[in-house]
Design an enzyme around this catalytic site. Structure first.
Site, PDB file in Angstrom:
ATOM      1  N   HIS A  68       0.821  -1.231   0.000  1.00 20.73           N
ATOM      2  CA  HIS A  68       0.000   0.000   0.000  1.00 20.73           C
ATOM      3  C   HIS A  68       0.843   1.264   0.000  1.00 20.73           C
ATOM      4  O   HIS A  68       1.842   1.371   0.706  1.00 20.73           O
ATOM      5  CB  HIS A  68      -1.053   0.002   1.109  1.00 20.73           C
ATOM      6  CG  HIS A  68      -0.528  -0.020   2.511  1.00 20.73           C
ATOM      7  ND1 HIS A  68      -0.214   1.125   3.198  1.00 20.73           N
ATOM      8  CD2 HIS A  68      -0.288  -1.052   3.360  1.00 20.73           C
ATOM      9  CE1 HIS A  68       0.183   0.798   4.425  1.00 20.73           C
ATOM     10  NE2 HIS A  68       0.161  -0.516   4.550  1.00 20.73           N
ATOM     11  N   ASP A 110       6.105   0.489   6.860  1.00 18.65           N
ATOM     12  CA  ASP A 110       4.663   0.381   6.623  1.00 18.65           C
ATOM     13  C   ASP A 110       4.205   1.511   5.715  1.00 18.65           C
ATOM     14  O   ASP A 110       3.818   2.560   6.194  1.00 18.65           O
ATOM     15  CB  ASP A 110       3.919   0.405   7.963  1.00 18.65           C
ATOM     16  CG  ASP A 110       2.456   0.043   7.805  1.00 18.65           C
ATOM     17  OD1 ASP A 110       2.076  -0.441   6.735  1.00 18.65           O
ATOM     18  OD2 ASP A 110       1.698   0.253   8.761  1.00 18.65           O
ATOM     19  N   GLU A 150      -4.952   1.694   2.598  1.00 18.80           N
ATOM     20  CA  GLU A 150      -5.030   0.501   3.448  1.00 18.80           C
ATOM     21  C   GLU A 150      -5.231   0.891   4.898  1.00 18.80           C
ATOM     22  O   GLU A 150      -5.951   0.234   5.637  1.00 18.80           O
ATOM     23  CB  GLU A 150      -3.734  -0.317   3.311  1.00 18.80           C
ATOM     24  CG  GLU A 150      -3.771  -1.671   4.016  1.00 18.80           C
ATOM     25  CD  GLU A 150      -3.301  -1.633   5.475  1.00 18.80           C
ATOM     26  OE1 GLU A 150      -3.487  -2.627   6.165  1.00 18.80           O
ATOM     27  OE2 GLU A 150      -2.746  -0.601   5.925  1.00 18.80           O
ATOM     28  N   GLU A 151      -4.571   1.992   5.308  1.00 18.63           N
ATOM     29  CA  GLU A 151      -4.517   2.313   6.734  1.00 18.63           C
ATOM     30  C   GLU A 151      -5.854   2.680   7.359  1.00 18.63           C
ATOM     31  O   GLU A 151      -6.127   2.322   8.490  1.00 18.63           O
ATOM     32  CB  GLU A 151      -3.510   3.451   6.988  1.00 18.63           C
ATOM     33  CG  GLU A 151      -2.068   3.090   6.703  1.00 18.63           C
ATOM     34  CD  GLU A 151      -1.517   1.998   7.629  1.00 18.63           C
ATOM     35  OE1 GLU A 151      -2.269   1.498   8.480  1.00 18.63           O
ATOM     36  OE2 GLU A 151      -0.347   1.651   7.469  1.00 18.63           O
ATOM     37  N   ASP A 191       3.373  -6.443   3.164  1.00 18.26           N
ATOM     38  CA  ASP A 191       2.958  -5.386   4.098  1.00 18.26           C
ATOM     39  C   ASP A 191       3.249  -5.809   5.531  1.00 18.26           C
ATOM     40  O   ASP A 191       2.423  -5.651   6.418  1.00 18.26           O
ATOM     41  CB  ASP A 191       1.460  -5.073   3.910  1.00 18.26           C
ATOM     42  CG  ASP A 191       1.014  -3.904   4.797  1.00 18.26           C
ATOM     43  OD1 ASP A 191       1.884  -3.121   5.227  1.00 18.26           O
ATOM     44  OD2 ASP A 191      -0.197  -3.798   5.062  1.00 18.26           O
ATOM     45  N   HIS A 195       3.320   2.543  12.566  1.00 17.54           N
ATOM     46  CA  HIS A 195       2.400   3.668  12.813  1.00 17.54           C
ATOM     47  C   HIS A 195       2.976   4.735  13.744  1.00 17.54           C
ATOM     48  O   HIS A 195       2.222   5.476  14.368  1.00 17.54           O
ATOM     49  CB  HIS A 195       1.061   3.184  13.392  1.00 17.54           C
ATOM     50  CG  HIS A 195       0.318   2.259  12.481  1.00 17.54           C
ATOM     51  ND1 HIS A 195      -0.900   1.730  12.821  1.00 17.54           N
ATOM     52  CD2 HIS A 195       0.604   1.786  11.259  1.00 17.54           C
ATOM     53  CE1 HIS A 195      -1.333   0.950  11.840  1.00 17.54           C
ATOM     54  NE2 HIS A 195      -0.430   0.968  10.872  1.00 17.54           N
TER      55      HIS A 195
HETATM   56 ZN   LIG Z   1       0.631  -1.537   6.261  1.00 15.88          ZN
END
Ligand SMILES: [Zn+2]
Length: 457
Positions: free
Chosen positions: A279, A291, A325-326, A353, A424
């Site tokens: 993503h 990520d 995606e998030e 991912d 994140h």
């Molecule tokens: Zn991800």
């Protein structure tokens, strides 16, 4: 005579098989050699993470990332690159959050990030006594009597005994996703969660949350693991401890965005598709390196490797840079919707991912026993590269919506021990990615795609 004939056939057959194995091992080695000696994934990751940076869906940076991905894939020699339109949620963090623990007249500032999708606090922030709980059951048992007007603090850590850290993440994730709804039901005015990380440090980790219908919306944020330890300790010493936080985020109207799709046309079965992707969006506070910049760079490298080595796949290979995606997975949903609408038969989809760490193998979902065994049969080809975990499970959020169409879903599996140090959080940066680990992943993915295309499923 008959026996002799079958003996010769067996000999011939095994000779052909081992020749095929040798030929395949030569191609696999070429894929690893090419990426380890002059691959592009690390440079592409540098551009995406340091020149563009955080790129939450709907943001100006996400739009830049779409253009960047399109340009790079065109330059890498794709037969065709196109964008798929998709409307995405548009949430903005706004000004930096403020938070502190209040003990009597003392204020201890702590790092906090609003959870993605959360509402803001009132402009002057909220301050209240804190109720610490480990889970929803404990919260319900306390009920309105204890929780009304309070801030609920979910402090259940990720289980350190899980070897696969994704399992530990899964076991703690409900606090972030629906903590605000559960707290709201017992009359709380706000929620803070212990960051979903198995490392003790000062980085708060954001992530998405959803509001349920029919319960009042209350603001939700994550504090760092160190802050969670401190707050818990302070509450034990002084149960009247209060917490203050101020968030300035808001949800705007859905915004137009895109998946980026690049193709290498199949030579024998162009109407059968293979998807390789990750993503393109990331959380706003991070560079989105592990990520999922690494998954993007690796997927693009698969295309470049096929082109460089002149590998002409039988089926059409699509590199897909999924959007959102998030906080919504709208890109993944849109891709599958269009595949169905256009009657495109997707054989398998491979997603990276899980970070750009040392490859360990692949997780396979939705494969019949015979298909699963066939893929496991390639283990000896992968063994020299340290890939040994070919197991059930895996897949990926973006490719998930293809599952109901009968597509086999494969998740690339790197080592998971360090992933949740960065996931994140603002320390998910380019310089935490090791070039060789990233490249080994790209070659692993290219090798699997090469074999599954050549022999089919
Ligand atoms: Zn991800």
């Amino acid at each position: 005579m008959k026996k002799k004939y079958s003996f010769i056939t067996t000999l011939l057959l095994s000779a052909t098989l081992s020749q095929a194995q040798t030929a395949d091992s030569v191609v696999v080695k070429k894929l690893y050699d090419a990426t380890l000696s002059h691959g592009q994934s690390y440079e592409w990751l540098r551009q995406l993470t340091t020149q563009i940076g955080g790129r939450l869906a709907g943001s100006a940076n996400a739009a830049k990332a779409v253009q960047w991905g399109k340009n790079v894939l065109e330059q890498a020699g794709a037969d065709r690159v196109f964008l798929q339109d998709v409307m995405v949620p548009h949430w903005e963090r706004g000004a930096k959050e403020e938070a502190y623990i209040v003990v009597g007249k003392q204020k201890i500032t702590v790092p906090l990030l609003a959870l993605g999708g959360s509402i803001a606090t009132p402009k002057k922030g909220i301050q209240a006594e804190v109720i610490e709980v480990q889970n929803f059951q404990e919260l319900r048992a306390l009920g309105k009597e204890k929780c009304e007007g309070k801030i609920i603090f979910f402090n259940r850590p990720m289980d350190p005994t899980k070897i696969n850290t994704f399992e530990a993440y899964g076991g703690a994730g409900d606090q972030r996703r629906s903590g605000a709804n559960e707290a709201s039901k017992v009359g709380a005015i706000g929620v803070i969660i212990r960051s979903l990380s198995n490392t003790l440090n000062d980085y708060p980790h954001t992530g998405s949350m959803q509001y349920a219908t029919g319960v009042p919306l209350i603001p939700a944020g994550a504090i760092s693991t160190n802050a969670a330890e401190l707050l818990s300790k302070t509450l034990k010493e002084n149960p009247k401890t209060q917490f203050f936080f101020k968030q300035n985020c808001e949800t705007l109207d859905d915004a137009p965005s895109h998946n980026v799709v690049a193709e290498i046309k199949g030579s024998e079965k162009p109407d059968e598709y293979i998807v390789v992707g990750g993503h393109l969006d990331s959380w706003d506070v991070a560079q989105g390196a592990h990520d999922d910049g690494t998954g993007i760079a690796q997927s693009m490298e698969v295309l470049r490797l096929f082109k460089e080595l002149g590998i002409r796949p039988k089926r059409t290979i699509r590199i897909v840079l999924f959007m959102n995606e998030e906080n919504g997975n709208r890109g993944g949903i849109k891709y599958a919707e269009l595949a169905k609408q256009n009657n495109e038969k997707h054989i398998f989809a491979l997603e990276s991912d899980s970070g750009g760490f040392t490859p360990k193998g692949f997780g396979i979902q939705g494969a019949a026993a015979s298909v699963f065994e066939k893929i496991q049969g390639y283990k000896s080809l992968f063994a020299p590269y340290g890939l040994h975990e070919i197991e059930r499970g895996g897949g990926g959020v973006d490719i998930g919506p293809l599952g109901p169409q009968g597509t086999v879903l494969i998740g690339f599996k790197p080592d998971s021990q360090r992933y949740f140090e960065y996931h994140h959080a603002s320390n998910d940066k380019f310089d935490t990615v090791n070039q060789r680990e990233l490249e080994l992943g790209a070659a692993s993915m290219a090798s699997l795609v090469y074999l599954l295309d050549k022999y089919g499923l």
